[in-house]
Enzyme design. Structure first.
Site, mmCIF file in Angstrom:
data_model
loop_
_atom_site.group_PDB
_atom_site.id
_atom_site.type_symbol
_atom_site.label_atom_id
_atom_site.label_comp_id
_atom_site.label_asym_id
_atom_site.label_seq_id
_atom_site.Cartn_x
_atom_site.Cartn_y
_atom_site.Cartn_z
ATOM 1 N N PRO A 1 -9.291 -6.509 -2.129
ATOM 2 C CA PRO A 1 -9.437 -5.816 -3.409
ATOM 3 C C PRO A 1 -8.120 -5.611 -4.168
ATOM 4 O O PRO A 1 -8.093 -5.713 -5.401
ATOM 5 C CB PRO A 1 -10.072 -4.489 -3.009
ATOM 6 C CG PRO A 1 -10.904 -4.842 -1.821
ATOM 7 C CD PRO A 1 -10.076 -5.850 -1.069
ATOM 8 N N GLU A 2 -7.044 -5.305 -3.474
ATOM 9 C CA GLU A 2 -5.757 -5.138 -4.147
ATOM 10 C C GLU A 2 -4.628 -5.667 -3.259
ATOM 11 O O GLU A 2 -4.652 -5.493 -2.036
ATOM 12 C CB GLU A 2 -5.443 -3.667 -4.452
ATOM 13 C CG GLU A 2 -6.521 -2.934 -5.214
ATOM 14 C CD GLU A 2 -6.474 -3.165 -6.698
ATOM 15 O OE1 GLU A 2 -5.502 -3.783 -7.190
ATOM 16 O OE2 GLU A 2 -7.417 -2.702 -7.385
ATOM 17 N N THR A 3 -3.651 -6.298 -3.898
ATOM 18 C CA THR A 3 -2.385 -6.631 -3.252
ATOM 19 C C THR A 3 -1.294 -5.810 -3.926
ATOM 20 O O THR A 3 -1.180 -5.800 -5.155
ATOM 21 C CB THR A 3 -2.056 -8.121 -3.371
ATOM 22 O OG1 THR A 3 -3.029 -8.880 -2.634
ATOM 23 C CG2 THR A 3 -0.673 -8.426 -2.814
#
Length: 275
Positions: free
Chosen positions: A50-52
């Protein structure tokens, strides 16, 4: 001809959970400088979580940026929590506080035992008329609808309505907000429950969303008459937060579990250097 690459440290952390495969997975990559945005987007797409979070040292603290698999976002709670765990458990063991310089201003995180407490800007939700298309997108008519300045918040009747929701993701993506939070009063264990849908940002359902609780915390704090809330995000993975409204800020508390530690190969001709 293959371009030369360099190796950068990567960590994958499950945030807002105390168990592996729960909470929200975030990748955290340490760099000396931020390369061009195109490369950051490609790395985030390759990670496909979902997020880096991309970390760059800045004096005693760090600059921080967040990317979904498709876009950069102005605030991300779970990837900030994961970044704090990386700093205080791997990069500088024994450290108990770090401040990240971000698009949402300075974000302070302190360690408390095996948990972390983040200090985020509050999002004060305002009640609005039912937006066109929202009922059709969710498949249920909200009891109340709010706008926190970033997302719509749809208040539903009860926990079960939140848990059983199966929205039309294509219709959600067509709404004039990047995401929709659905929420209800919790059961005996939780003060409030929620889910978050953001297909327009490349995340059909986010497992646990810190940013959403910047608006949920003041809403439920006022409704329930509580300064401290036990919150549960009822995604398939599930996640747990403690939320506190402190003036114009929100404290979000949660735990992290490390899943992966290694290296990623990044083109050296894009402005990246090994950290």
């Amino acid at each position: 001809m293959n371009c030369p690459v360099t190796s950068l440290p990567i960590y994958q952390v499950d945030a807002f959970t105390s168990r592996l495969f729960g909470g929200n997975p975030a990748a955290v990559i340490l760099m000396n400088t931020f390369p061009d945005d195109g490369l950051l987007r490609r790395i985030a797409a390759e990670n496909n979580v979902p997020e880096t979070a991309f970390l760059v040292p800045d004096g005693d603290n760090y600059r921080l940026r967040w990317f979904t698999p498709t876009v950069e976002v102005p605030l991300c709670g779970h990837a900030t929590l994961a970044s704090a765990a990386v700093v205080m458990e791997r990069l500088q063991p024994g450290r108990t506080m770090v401040t990240f310089d971000s698009a949402s201003g300075p974000l302070a995180v302190k360690r408390m035992g095996d948990r972390y407490v983040m200090n985020f800007p509050v999002r004060v939700p305002r009640s609005i008329p039912l937006p066109e298309g929202l009922t059709e997108a969710l498949g249920i008519e909200p009891v109340e609808t709010l706008d926190d300045g970033f997302n719509y918040i749809a208040v539903l009747h009860d926990f079960e309505a939140v848990r059983s929701l199966t929205p039309d993701m294509a219709a959600v993506a067509r709404l004039d907000r990047p995401g929709v939070v659905v929420t209800a009063r919790g059961d005996q264990r939780w003060d409030c429950v929620s889910r978050y849908f953001a297909p327009a940002k490349g995340i059909p359902e986010d497992p646990v969303t810190g940013g959403a609780h910047c608006g949920l915390a003041p809403y439920w704090s006022a409704r329930l008459g509580k300064r401290e809330l036990r919150a549960y995000q009822a995604s398939a993975r599930g996640g747990e937060l403690v939320c506190r409204v402190v003036g114009n800020r929100v404290e979000l508390e949660g735990a992290c579990v490390f899943y992966l530690e290694g290296k990623v190969a990044v083109p050296v001709d894009q402005g990246s250097e090994s950290a």
